[in-house]
Each structure stands twice: as C-alpha cells, then as structure tokens.
Design a protein around this motif. Sequence first.
Motif, short mmCIF file in Angstrom:
data_model
loop_
_atom_site.label_atom_id
_atom_site.label_comp_id
_atom_site.label_asym_id
_atom_site.label_seq_id
_atom_site.Cartn_x
_atom_site.Cartn_y
_atom_site.Cartn_z
N ARG A 8 -24.76 -86.55 12.30
CA ARG A 8 -24.28 -85.60 11.04
C ARG A 8 -25.49 -85.52 9.79
NH1 ARG A 8 -19.54 -89.18 11.30
NH2 ARG A 8 -18.19 -88.00 12.66
N GLY A 12 -23.02 -81.53 5.89
CA GLY A 12 -21.76 -81.36 6.57
C GLY A 12 -21.85 -80.90 7.92
N SER A 14 -22.69 -81.08 12.03
CA SER A 14 -22.66 -82.35 12.80
C SER A 14 -22.70 -81.90 14.39
CB SER A 14 -21.31 -83.08 12.83
OG SER A 14 -20.17 -82.30 12.87
N VAL A 15 -23.15 -82.55 15.19
CA VAL A 15 -23.24 -82.34 16.47
C VAL A 15 -22.96 -83.51 17.50
CG1 VAL A 15 -24.78 -80.33 16.89
CG2 VAL A 15 -25.68 -82.65 16.61
N ARG A 16 -22.19 -83.46 18.38
CA ARG A 16 -21.85 -84.39 19.26
C ARG A 16 -22.83 -84.73 20.49
NH1 ARG A 16 -15.81 -85.50 20.97
NH2 ARG A 16 -16.32 -87.63 20.22
N ARG A 225 -19.03 -75.10 24.93
CA ARG A 225 -17.91 -75.99 24.84
C ARG A 225 -16.64 -74.92 24.96
NH1 ARG A 225 -17.77 -76.24 19.36
NH2 ARG A 225 -16.43 -78.02 19.10
N TYR B 103 -10.76 -78.80 18.61
CA TYR B 103 -11.82 -77.60 18.90
C TYR B 103 -11.48 -76.43 17.95
CZ TYR B 103 -14.17 -73.85 21.06
OH TYR B 103 -14.86 -72.43 21.30
N GLN B 106 -13.62 -76.74 14.75
CA GLN B 106 -14.97 -77.03 14.77
C GLN B 106 -15.89 -75.67 15.03
OE1 GLN B 106 -14.54 -79.52 18.10
NE2 GLN B 106 -14.24 -81.49 16.82
N GLY B 107 -17.14 -76.07 14.80
CA GLY B 107 -17.95 -74.99 15.01
C GLY B 107 -19.34 -75.41 16.14
N LEU B 108 -20.12 -74.47 16.25
CA LEU B 108 -21.15 -74.74 17.03
C LEU B 108 -22.11 -75.77 16.37
CD1 LEU B 108 -22.70 -74.31 19.74
CD2 LEU B 108 -23.78 -72.42 18.57
N LEU B 109 -22.18 -75.92 15.05
CA LEU B 109 -23.07 -77.00 14.37
C LEU B 109 -22.17 -77.75 13.48
CD1 LEU B 109 -25.87 -74.53 13.04
CD2 LEU B 109 -25.68 -76.40 14.81
N ARG B 110 -20.69 -77.68 13.67
CA ARG B 110 -19.69 -78.45 12.87
C ARG B 110 -19.03 -79.08 14.15
NH1 ARG B 110 -17.84 -75.05 9.84
NH2 ARG B 110 -15.80 -75.61 10.71
N GLN B 111 -19.62 -80.10 14.88
CA GLN B 111 -18.82 -80.55 16.01
C GLN B 111 -17.95 -81.79 15.88
OE1 GLN B 111 -21.64 -80.84 19.11
NE2 GLN B 111 -22.11 -78.65 19.16
N TRP B 112 -18.20 -82.49 14.99
CA TRP B 112 -17.53 -83.78 14.74
C TRP B 112 -17.48 -84.31 13.32
CZ3 TRP B 112 -13.78 -84.76 17.47
CH2 TRP B 112 -13.32 -86.34 17.62
N SER B 113 -16.48 -83.91 12.65
CA SER B 113 -16.55 -84.74 11.32
C SER B 113 -15.68 -85.95 11.08
CB SER B 113 -16.04 -83.44 10.32
OG SER B 113 -14.51 -83.42 10.63
N PRO B 114 -15.91 -86.54 10.02
CA PRO B 114 -15.28 -87.87 10.04
C PRO B 114 -13.65 -87.84 9.86
CG PRO B 114 -17.12 -87.78 8.12
CD PRO B 114 -17.03 -86.25 9.07
#
Lengths: 345, 279
Positions: A8, A12, A14-16, A225, B103, B106-114
């Motif tokens: 992250r 704000g 984030s990538v997995r 995805r 899903y 989320q977005g391509l650059l917001r894949q996993w928020s707390p």
Amino acid sequence: MKAVKAIRTPGGLSVRVDPRAALVGLLLLAAALAVAVVLVGSGDFPMTPGEVVATLLGDGTPAQEFIVRDVRLPRVLVALLVGAALAVGGALFQSISRNPLGSPDVLGFGQGSTVGALTVIVLFKGDAFATAGGAIVGGLVTGAVVYVLAWKRGVHGYRLVLIGIGIAAMLTGAIHYLITKANLVDATRAVVWMTGSLDGRDWSQFWPLLAVCAVLVPLSLAYGRPLRMLEMGDDAAYALGIRVERTRAVLMGSAVLLTAVATAAAGPIVFVALSAPQLARRLTRSPGPNLAASAVMGAALLVVADWVATSAFGDRQLPVGVVTGVLGGVYLLWLLVTERKAGRI
Amino acid sequence: MQRLTAESVTLAYDRRVIAEELSVGIPDNSFTVIVGPNACGKSTLLRALSRMLKPTQGRVLLDGQTIHSMPAKKVARTLGLLPQSSVAPDGITVEDLVARGRYPHQGLLRQWSPEDERIVQESMAATGVAELADRYVDELSGGQRQRVWIAMALAQQTPLLLLDEPTTFLDIQHQLEILDLCAELHETQGRTLVAVLHDLNQAARYATHLVAMRGGKIAAEGAPAEVVTAELVERVFGVRAQVIDDPETGTPLVVPLARRGRAADTPRPAASGAAAAAS
C-alpha cells in the motif's frame, strides 16, 4: 495455504502480490535470460557467456559484434517473444474455456495459420514476408470462425474445445491437400515452415512481434483480474460487475492475435501454449490465469528447446518445433492421464 | 419503498417467451421469497432483477434508473447475487474466494484496502466459515461451500442480495442452516433479501413477503399468512392441500391431501386446531 501480501502507498493505492508467484516469475525470467545468453554464445563461432555479455555492452571485437548483433541476438529475442506470446495466448484460452486442453494449438489456430501460410506458398508463390501475412490472416480467420460457431448465449468451455478440435481436423485436411498440390520446391518450403523453426530469424521478424506484444501483453495483464472472476462462471462474474462478454471478446481477440503473430514469426511451434500455463501454475500454486508467470515460462521453455535443438545433438541441428513437439507430446499424454484420473474428461 | 422493481417486463430466452407484462416490486428491508411450480419463470424473474437477463420489453429499475444502462460495477455495489451454479477455481482457499467479493469496490491500483480486509473477516465470521479460512474450497462439504459463497456475496456489501435457489442440492439440515443464516442476515444487518425457493413450507416460514408465480404471471403476493391458502396452493401448484398453522412458528403449513382411500382414519383437524391435533 497462501500468503498474499498487499503493498500500500500512503495515497490509498494498493496492489496485491503473491510472494511465491512473484519469486517464481523472477526466477523464470532469470533462467530465460541466462539460457538466452548461452544460446547467443553457441554455434559455429562459440563465445563464453562473459564474452556475450561484454559484446552486448559494446566491448566486443568487430567479429563478435557482427555475430551477436546481426545474427544471433535477433533470433534469440524472437525466441523469447514467440515463447511469451504463445504462452499468454494459451493461458488466456485455457482460462476462458476453463479447460487445460483448451489451448490454441488444440483448438486449430496453429492449423489455421498453417493453411494461411501454405496458401501463400503454394498458390501464390509468395515470399517469406507474404507467408507471415498469410499465417496471421489464417489464424485470425480461424479465431473468428471458432468464436462465431461456439457462440450461443456466451462462449462456453466444452463447446469451444469441441468445435476447435473439429475445425483443427478440417484444417489438417486442407493442409494435406495444399501439400499434394505443391511442386517439390514449394512443398519443401511448406514442410520446413510447418515444422516451426527459428533459423535465420532476424530483426525484421523481431520488431513487428515486439510491437504486437508490447500492446497486447499489458492489455491482457490488465484484464487478468476480471478474467480471474470469469473462472467462477458467467453468473458469478456478472454478479461482481464484470462485463462478461466484452471481457471475453477482448481477451479472445488478444489471444488469437498473439498466437497468430508468434506463428507468423516462427511457424506453428506446438505445445508451448498448452504446457507453459500449466507448468507456471504448478510452480506458483496459484489459482487463476497466471498470465505473467506463463509469459516468462513460455519464453524460458522456447529458448531451452532452441538450445536443445541446436546444441544437444552435436552437428545435427533440429528445428525447434521438433523438440517442443517431442517434449510437449509427453506432457500432453501425462495431462490426459491426470485429467482422466481426476474425472474431468 | 421499493429500490428494485420490474415494470411490465417481457422475459424471453432467444424467442421462447417465459413471461409477458410482468410487474413486481421488492419491498425494502424484506425477505422476499419467490415460489412457484417448475418452469413458472421464477428463476428467470430473478435473472432479470439481477440484470443477467435483459427484458425484451419493459425495464428493471434500481433506485429509479434502468439497471441495464447503469455501469456494471456500480450495480454490483448495490445488488449482490448468489447464482445457482458457481465454480470454485482449482486450489483456491476460502479466504481468497470470499475476498473476490470485494472486486466491485476495487480498481487496478486499489486492489486491497484495510477495509477490504476487515469486511472479508466480518463476512466469514457472519457465515461461520472463519475457522475454514485457510482450507481449500474443493475440500469442503456442500453446506460449507454454500456458506462460503454466501460469505463472498456478503463481502460485496450490497444492501440488496438475490439468491437463486440457495438450498438446492443440500440435505435438510444444511437447507435449514442456510435459511436461518439468511433470516439472520435480514434481521441483524437489515439487508433486503430475495430468494427463489422450491419448498413452499420453507418459503412460508422464512419469508416476510411472498411472491407466488404460475405460467409467467404473479399469482399472488403479500405476507405469507395472507397469501398461502388452500385455494392458492391448488391454483398455483395444482395440489389439493389443507393449510394449517405451523406448530413451531404459527406460519402457514401446507399439508397435501392424501390419495383417496389412504387418509388416516381419524377425522381431519380443522385448520386452526392443528397444533393441538398434531401433538
């Protein structure tokens, strides 16, 4: 047991990242590049890997410069790109059809490209450039036909595979017909083309291939995805807000085009599309299409196969397609047996 | 208030028309159950409400907008769906599958928020699959797997959740478990639930709003206590039955009449005295 990590930024974003998949990808990339360096150094004018790297960095003798820059480097780069393109095309198709057998070489795209290329060679006496064009057109037409025939309220896995196998059988008939119509010179050219070879590939094959890959590989990765969601079934994907038909059409188009340009550059090299995604998946142990890992796996497989083809049998060089065919045949048998045991076919 | 409505829709697969001029509204904060005999169009209606089937005429409205012209991800943040058949990808863990429900947020650059992380944990806890988080989905029993899919739909955090025959292929214990879970989600989280169910008695017991369909038309709709009558059961399902009070819940209980000559010797209890007669 998986440990997917999230990276992250304060903004704000984030990538997995799956650490295992990332590590596997990096190791495969390193392996592919290492074999590529060895491959550039092998041949009638042998060079050590150190000399190859030095030459690539501009510190070689004029002779080394010529051998590396003009002769061997384009061939090896073509091999890397062809392997990657075939593997991504295969991973996309296997994911869309939800079937490890649903890869372009089983579905008849290789045969389609071959019919296109042989038509140019036999009927129009075209040169290498025109032959490549014929291969691309053949692959695209086959892709369109399979798509239209398999389309009925969405493309479904088994229908896609069965129709593809039927099309492949018909195209094989057309290939044999074209060869019987050819004179001896054209028939020889045709058979050499059909075997799949990297001999004599130069920069004129590399640049168009690079251009297509530079657009379609990132595009496919960006759709990775949604594609992963599609593997749960159309309904589940719809529920998550995926535009199912659009995603599938874009990715099938991308896969057909990648396969066609790779085939145009090196002939129908078999089994890379079939095996690279499955091998990548077993190494990453990650569900989903594994597109990036498949791409580097395909590149590594093809340079290794090319190294085996050119170096392992002493003076007797083989076309790379023979090596991938033999290795891939063994793999296909194993796949059929395990799929049968798992009750999937 | 009704956030989700169908306005005189005609529903068809290719040219086979399933329903014509069908209008229905889903009351907010209800647990609506759609029942009806096979091929009455109940699953088709649910597919239309979840925008998977586009009506050939009429429209489905979500918050006043035509659902088919809304951005797909925006719909997916408001309306969740548990389809009848979903495929768990090979080698996926429970937690990873539930995480996929995030899903649409989320977005391509917001894949996993707390927040994603928190909601996934909450969804697994709410459906009782938290202790299965690291297990592979292929290893689970049918009932556990269905709860995992529901957890995934919950992680989508939609105020509306549609369930297409969520109890099919489950044994009676797991059917009740799933329906209890749905009732709990409806009561504690205030979500609007719409489910297609086969079992009329289960529908009558769990639904707050019942929609009975026959031949592509709405035969009756309303609270189960008002809708489920002997007359309706015969008209919709073609089954002669008496309707008594469910001794457990007091909701209507449908008891089909016995074949001629096979009824018990004791006289049939009157509908209202059922609880006493049963004991």
